[in-house]
Design a protein around this motif. Structure first.
Motif, PDB file in Angstrom:
ATOM      1  N   LEU A 229       0.834  -1.204   0.000  1.00 39.76           N
ATOM      2  CA  LEU A 229       0.000   0.000   0.000  1.00 39.76           C
ATOM      3  C   LEU A 229       0.867   1.253   0.000  1.00 39.76           C
ATOM      4  O   LEU A 229       0.571   2.233  -0.706  1.00 39.76           O
ATOM      5  CB  LEU A 229      -0.923  -0.013   1.219  1.00 39.76           C
ATOM      6  N   SER A 233       0.908   3.862  -3.180  1.00 40.13           N
ATOM      7  CA  SER A 233       0.537   5.268  -2.960  1.00 40.13           C
ATOM      8  C   SER A 233       1.714   6.201  -3.225  1.00 40.13           C
ATOM      9  O   SER A 233       1.507   7.354  -3.617  1.00 40.13           O
ATOM     10  CB  SER A 233       0.005   5.458  -1.535  1.00 40.13           C
ATOM     11  N   HIS A 251      -2.819   7.273   3.212  1.00 35.46           N
ATOM     12  CA  HIS A 251      -3.426   5.964   2.987  1.00 35.46           C
ATOM     13  C   HIS A 251      -3.179   5.022   4.154  1.00 35.46           C
ATOM     14  O   HIS A 251      -4.037   4.196   4.481  1.00 35.46           O
ATOM     15  CB  HIS A 251      -2.887   5.359   1.687  1.00 35.46           C
ATOM     16  N   TYR A 290      -5.503  -0.266  -2.635  1.00 37.09           N
ATOM     17  CA  TYR A 290      -5.172   1.010  -3.286  1.00 37.09           C
ATOM     18  C   TYR A 290      -5.931   1.182  -4.603  1.00 37.09           C
ATOM     19  O   TYR A 290      -6.452   2.270  -4.889  1.00 37.09           O
ATOM     20  CB  TYR A 290      -3.667   1.112  -3.540  1.00 37.09           C
TER      21      TYR A 290
END
Length: 328
Positions: A229, A233, A251, A290
């Motif tokens: 993740l 991101s 995130h 994501y």
């Protein structure tokens, strides 16, 4: 005797998981008060009732299975994942679906191919989409107002003062404001992520580290999820412009990230058994979270990411076996 030892180990593990959930649960209770308490009570009651009815229909012992704590763990995870002040039927149906469809349908604890809590969440997300978008801000309602919004039979609209889009939803639908302007103008944004969710994520991180230290699970799934993740991101982060997808820190500290990493992706039955497969399982969940958050139809996407990766577990196990069979 071995069966008794196994039951005792399961009960001890479930008790430890519930204890590790407490920092996050207490944080959400502090933020949402009665709404979160109602979620906990309704989810727990519905999960235990669904478990008892399912066991009775299968003519299996009820008391010993209820005492293992697995139904309460699923109920707790659902309670903190669902919106506070959701209508009463949302947590009730979510928990009943988690136990009946996600667990007992496949023969009970130890046999479920899907994460029960995420299956229950997906059922109500697809069935009661409007109710699942009513997320309160970080403020408390008095008991009378809470009872009105949770137990009203007709669809009572939530007050605009606290029913708002989540940070991830606001970010995904933003077309004109820079990220700095969003943080300044949207009441849901905090210092790095969601105003309330950043504290809740840190609390679940604390509980997850306790479980990791006690060796309830290994590091592979949570590290794989958080790392993928973070990388996704970071790669697709385009600064603070109006088309920004959000920073890695946003995130990691928004939505249900830490809950997913330490309490959902680590569910031992529906996840892989080998270390390499667990790492890839976590990576897959992080990537899917994501993708769904940024380009999908749902602002968080944890439930669908986990359920999709549950389908991939047999393939991941075969891949890990082939990797181990290849001489180094």
């Amino acid at each position: 005797m071995p069966a008794t030892d196994s039951s005792d180990r399961l009960r001890s593990t479930m008790s430890l998981v519930l204890l590790a959930c407490m920092p996050g649960v207490l944080t959400l209770l502090w933020q949402h008060g009665w709404g979160m308490l109602f979620n906990l009570v309704l989810c727990a009651g519905s999960a235990l009732a669904s478990e008892a009815i399912s066991l009775k229909l299968q003519q299996r012992p009820v008391r010993s299975s209820l005492n293992d704590g697995s139904a309460l763990v699923s109920a707790c995870l659902l309670a903190v994942a669902l919106p506070a002040y959701a209508p009463w039927w949302v947590p009730v149906i979510a928990s009943a679906s988690a136990i009946a469809l996600g667990k007992q349908l496949y023969g009970g604890v130890g046999r479920n191919p899907f994460n029960p809590a995420m299956l229950g969440y997906a059922v109500v997300l697809l069935t009661f989409a409007q109710s699942m978008t009513q997320w309160p801000g970080v403020q408390l309602l008095d008991l009378a107002s809470s009872l009105h919004y949770v137990f009203a039979w007709s669809g009572t609209e939530q007050p605009d003062a606290w029913a708002q889009a989540t940070v991830l939803d606001a970010l995904r639908n933003n077309r004109s404001l820079t990220l700095d302007e969003l943080f300044a103008s949207h009441p849901g944004f905090g210092h790095f992520g969601g105003q309330g969710s950043e504290w809740a994520n840190l609390a679940f991180l604390l509980g997850g580290l306790l479980l990791l230290q006690r060796k309830v699970f290994t590091w592979h799934a949570p590290v794989g999820l958080l790392a993928s993740l973070f990388v996704m991101s970071l790669v697709f982060w385009n600064g603070s412009g109006s088309d920004s997808n959000g920073s890695p820190l946003l995130h990691l500290l928004s939505g249900s990230t830490m809950l997913a990493a330490f309490f959902i992706a680590t569910e031992p039955v529906s996840g892989p058994k080998s270390a390499q497969a667990r790492l890839m399982f976590g990576i897959g969940i992080g990537v899917l979270i994501y993708l769904i958050r940024t380009w999908g139809s749902y602002p968080d996407g944890t439930a669908f990411a986990v359920l999709l990766m549950n389908l991939c577990v047999p393939a991941l196990e075969r891949w890990a076996e082939r990797r181990q069979a290849v001489p180094s």
